[in-house]
Design a protein around this motif. Structure first.
Motif, PDB file in Angstrom:
ATOM      1  N   PHE A 158      43.028 -21.630  31.949  1.00 21.88           N
ATOM      2  CA  PHE A 158      42.572 -21.458  30.492  1.00 21.88           C
ATOM      3  C   PHE A 158      42.166 -22.732  30.107  1.00 21.88           C
ATOM      4  O   PHE A 158      40.733 -22.783  29.350  1.00 21.88           O
ATOM      5  N   ILE A 159      42.759 -23.791  29.747  1.00 22.09           N
ATOM      6  CA  ILE A 159      42.480 -25.074  29.189  1.00 22.09           C
ATOM      7  C   ILE A 159      41.103 -25.451  29.776  1.00 22.09           C
ATOM      8  O   ILE A 159      40.164 -26.093  29.164  1.00 22.09           O
ATOM      9  N   ALA A 160      41.137 -25.625  31.311  1.00 22.40           N
ATOM     10  CA  ALA A 160      40.216 -26.324  31.757  1.00 22.40           C
ATOM     11  C   ALA A 160      38.882 -25.643  31.756  1.00 22.40           C
ATOM     12  O   ALA A 160      37.512 -26.031  31.378  1.00 22.40           O
ATOM     13  N   GLU A 161      38.884 -24.193  31.556  1.00 23.68           N
ATOM     14  CA  GLU A 161      37.667 -23.514  31.004  1.00 23.68           C
ATOM     15  C   GLU A 161      37.215 -23.521  29.528  1.00 23.68           C
ATOM     16  O   GLU A 161      36.047 -23.620  29.492  1.00 23.68           O
ATOM     17  N   HIS A 162      37.959 -23.888  28.805  1.00 19.36           N
ATOM     18  CA  HIS A 162      37.634 -23.912  27.486  1.00 19.36           C
ATOM     19  C   HIS A 162      37.736 -25.050  26.674  1.00 19.36           C
ATOM     20  O   HIS A 162      36.887 -25.111  25.548  1.00 19.36           O
ATOM     21  N   GLN A 163      38.076 -25.990  27.125  1.00 13.22           N
ATOM     22  CA  GLN A 163      37.947 -27.500  26.523  1.00 13.22           C
ATOM     23  C   GLN A 163      36.305 -27.724  26.361  1.00 13.22           C
ATOM     24  O   GLN A 163      36.185 -28.062  24.950  1.00 13.22           O
ATOM     25  N   ALA A 169      39.203 -29.207  19.762  1.00  8.56           N
ATOM     26  CA  ALA A 169      40.482 -28.647  19.416  1.00  8.56           C
ATOM     27  C   ALA A 169      41.582 -29.407  20.082  1.00  8.56           C
ATOM     28  O   ALA A 169      41.688 -30.008  21.167  1.00  8.56           O
ATOM     29  N   VAL A 170      42.859 -28.977  19.939  1.00 10.54           N
ATOM     30  CA  VAL A 170      44.181 -29.350  20.280  1.00 10.54           C
ATOM     31  C   VAL A 170      44.404 -28.234  21.331  1.00 10.54           C
ATOM     32  O   VAL A 170      44.780 -27.152  20.910  1.00 10.54           O
ATOM     33  N   PHE A 171      44.737 -28.716  22.676  1.00 14.39           N
ATOM     34  CA  PHE A 171      45.092 -27.555  23.528  1.00 14.39           C
ATOM     35  C   PHE A 171      46.690 -27.948  23.999  1.00 14.39           C
ATOM     36  O   PHE A 171      47.139 -29.045  24.254  1.00 14.39           O
ATOM     37  N   VAL A 172      47.574 -26.689  24.035  1.00 12.21           N
ATOM     38  CA  VAL A 172      48.636 -26.801  24.447  1.00 12.21           C
ATOM     39  C   VAL A 172      48.923 -26.130  25.770  1.00 12.21           C
ATOM     40  O   VAL A 172      48.682 -25.019  25.816  1.00 12.21           O
ATOM     41  N   GLN A 173      49.471 -26.770  26.797  1.00 12.68           N
ATOM     42  CA  GLN A 173      49.606 -26.087  28.034  1.00 12.68           C
ATOM     43  C   GLN A 173      51.152 -25.579  28.065  1.00 12.68           C
ATOM     44  O   GLN A 173      52.212 -26.318  28.037  1.00 12.68           O
ATOM     45  N   THR A 174      51.006 -24.472  28.404  1.00 11.21           N
ATOM     46  CA  THR A 174      52.613 -23.758  28.269  1.00 11.21           C
ATOM     47  C   THR A 174      53.081 -23.547  29.937  1.00 11.21           C
ATOM     48  O   THR A 174      54.156 -23.187  29.902  1.00 11.21           O
ATOM     49  N   LYS A 175      52.204 -23.658  30.893  1.00  8.59           N
ATOM     50  CA  LYS A 175      52.439 -23.320  32.050  1.00  8.59           C
ATOM     51  C   LYS A 175      51.329 -23.818  33.171  1.00  8.59           C
ATOM     52  O   LYS A 175      50.108 -23.697  32.476  1.00  8.59           O
ATOM     53  N   ARG A 176      51.725 -23.961  34.187  1.00  9.57           N
ATOM     54  CA  ARG A 176      50.586 -24.222  35.274  1.00  9.57           C
ATOM     55  C   ARG A 176      50.582 -22.868  36.292  1.00  9.57           C
ATOM     56  O   ARG A 176      51.316 -22.533  36.896  1.00  9.57           O
ATOM     57  N   ALA A 177      49.401 -22.368  36.533  1.00  4.23           N
ATOM     58  CA  ALA A 177      49.041 -21.299  37.402  1.00  4.23           C
ATOM     59  C   ALA A 177      49.120 -21.861  38.805  1.00  4.23           C
ATOM     60  O   ALA A 177      48.361 -22.996  39.315  1.00  4.23           O
ATOM     61  N   THR A 178      49.681 -21.072  39.820  1.00  4.19           N
ATOM     62  CA  THR A 178      49.840 -21.261  41.143  1.00  4.19           C
ATOM     63  C   THR A 178      49.456 -19.821  41.603  1.00  4.19           C
ATOM     64  O   THR A 178      49.155 -19.952  43.062  1.00  4.19           O
ATOM     65  N   GLY A 179      48.810 -18.980  41.069  1.00  8.10           N
ATOM     66  CA  GLY A 179      48.293 -17.893  41.420  1.00  8.10           C
ATOM     67  C   GLY A 179      48.179 -16.744  40.375  1.00  8.10           C
ATOM     68  O   GLY A 179      48.391 -16.977  39.399  1.00  8.10           O
TER      69      GLY A 179
END
Length: 271
Positions: A158-163, A169-179
Motif C-alpha cells: 500500500f505504501i509503495a503504491e501511494h507514496q 504525507a507520513v506513512f506508517v507500515q503496520t505489516k509486510r505483505a508476503t501474499g
C-alpha cells in the motif's frame, strides 16, 4: 484544527484473511476491535497535535464496524450507508486534513487483501489511464475539497503504491505483505503507538498540498465477469469497451467515485 480519520480494516495490524474482514465470522469480531483501537490511536495523535475536533469515518464494508462504545469519546463517529462521499464522508465538514488508517493495496496489487471497493465486482479500476485503489480515489476526492492527506497506514505494498501520490504525507507500515492472505505484522500495540506518533508528526509539519486529479476524468473498469459488464451497461451513460470492460466520463472526482459506488451496489444482483 479539524481532522478527518478515515479507517479501513484490511491494513490493520494482525489482519490477513477474508474471514477477519467479513461480518458473521468469529475472527471478524476480533478484527473490528483491532480496527477500532487503531482509529483511537489516530484520534489520540490528532488531539496530541492540537486538533480541536476529530471526525472518525468507519470506511469498511457497510460502514458500521467499529463498536461505538470503544471509540475515543472526544471524536465524532461517521457511520452507515448509503452516503455520497463514502470513505471520505466528513471531508465536506470544513476539515483541515485527512488521515487514512488501515488502508490497503489496489486491485491486482501485491498487498494483503488487495482490492478496489468491491472484490466481487471489479478486477481493475482506472482513472485517466492510471490504475487506482481506494486511497487514490478518495485522496483525490479530498483534494477536490481542498483537503490534503497528511498520514496513512497499511502494509508495505500500500505504501509503495501511494507514496508517489502523497509524497509529503507520513506513512506508517503496520505489516509486510508476503501474499494475498499472509504477512509479517507488528503487534497491535506497536502499530497503535506508531500510528499515534505518525499522526502527531504529520500534523506538526507544514500542511502539504492536496492531491489534485485532472477532470473531467476518464474512468475505465475491468469487471470480474462478463455478466457484471452486461449488468453495469444497463446504465445508459456507460460504454461497453470490451467483454469485461466498461467506461464513462465523469465531470468531477466526486461524480466518478459515486458512480463506482453505485456499480458496486448494483453488483449485489449477481451474487
Amino acid at each position: 484544527m479539524k481532522i478527518l480519520v478515515s479507517t479501513d480494516i484490511e491494513g490493520v495490524a494482525g489482519v490477513v484473511h477474508q474471514q477477519q474482514v467479513r461480518a458473521g465470522n468469529p475472527e471478524y469480531e476480533r478484527a473490528r476491535v483491532l480496527m477500532t483501537h487503531e482509529a483511537n490511536a489516530a484520534i489520540a495523535g490528532a488531539f496530541d497535535a492540537g486538533a480541536t475536533e476529530v471526525l472518525v469515518n468507519d470506511s469498511h464494508g457497510d460502514f458500521r464496524n467499529m463498536p461505538a462504545e470503544l471509540l475515543d469519546p472526544r471524536a465524532h463517529y461517521v457511520l452507515g450507508k448509503p452516503r455520497y462521499l463514502g470513505m471520505m464522508a466528513g471531508v465536506d465538514q470544513g476539515v483541515d486534513a485527512v488521515c487514512m488508517v488501515g488502508y490497503h493495496s489496489r486491485a491486482q496489487g501485491r498487498g494483503i487483501l488487495a482490492h478496489t471497493t468491491n472484490s466481487f465486482a471489479f478486477s481493475r479500476v482506472r482513472f485517466n489511464g492510471d490504475e487506482v485503489g481506494e486511497a487514490a480515489m478518495y485522496g483525490a476526492l479530498a483534494g477536490e475539497y481542498g483537503v490534503p492527506v497528511v498520514m496513512a497506514s497499511g502494509d508495505d505494498a500500500f505504501i509503495a503504491e501511494h507514496q508517489p501520490l502523497f509524497p509529503e504525507a507520513v506513512f506508517v507500515q503496520t505489516k509486510r505483505a508476503t501474499g494475498q492472505t499472509s504477512g509479517i505484522s507488528l503487534s497491535p500495540q506497536a502499530a497503535r503507538e506508531a500510528i499515534r506518533a505518525g499522526v502527531i508528526a504529520a500534523l506538526r509539519r507544514e500542511r502539504p498540498r492536496p492531491y489534485v486529479m485532472k477532470v473531467p476524468a476518464t474512468v475505465r473498469i475491468q469487471t470480474q465477469t462478463t455478466a457484471l459488464a452486461d449488468l453495469f451497461c444497463q446504465w445508459p451513460t456507460l460504454e461497453r469497451i470490451g467483454a469485461d470492460e466498461i467506461g464513462f466520463e465523469a465531470p468531477t472526482v466526486e461524480a466518478a467515485v459515486r458512480m463506482v459506488n453505485c456499480l458496486s451496489a448494483m453488483s449485489s444482483m449477481l451474487r
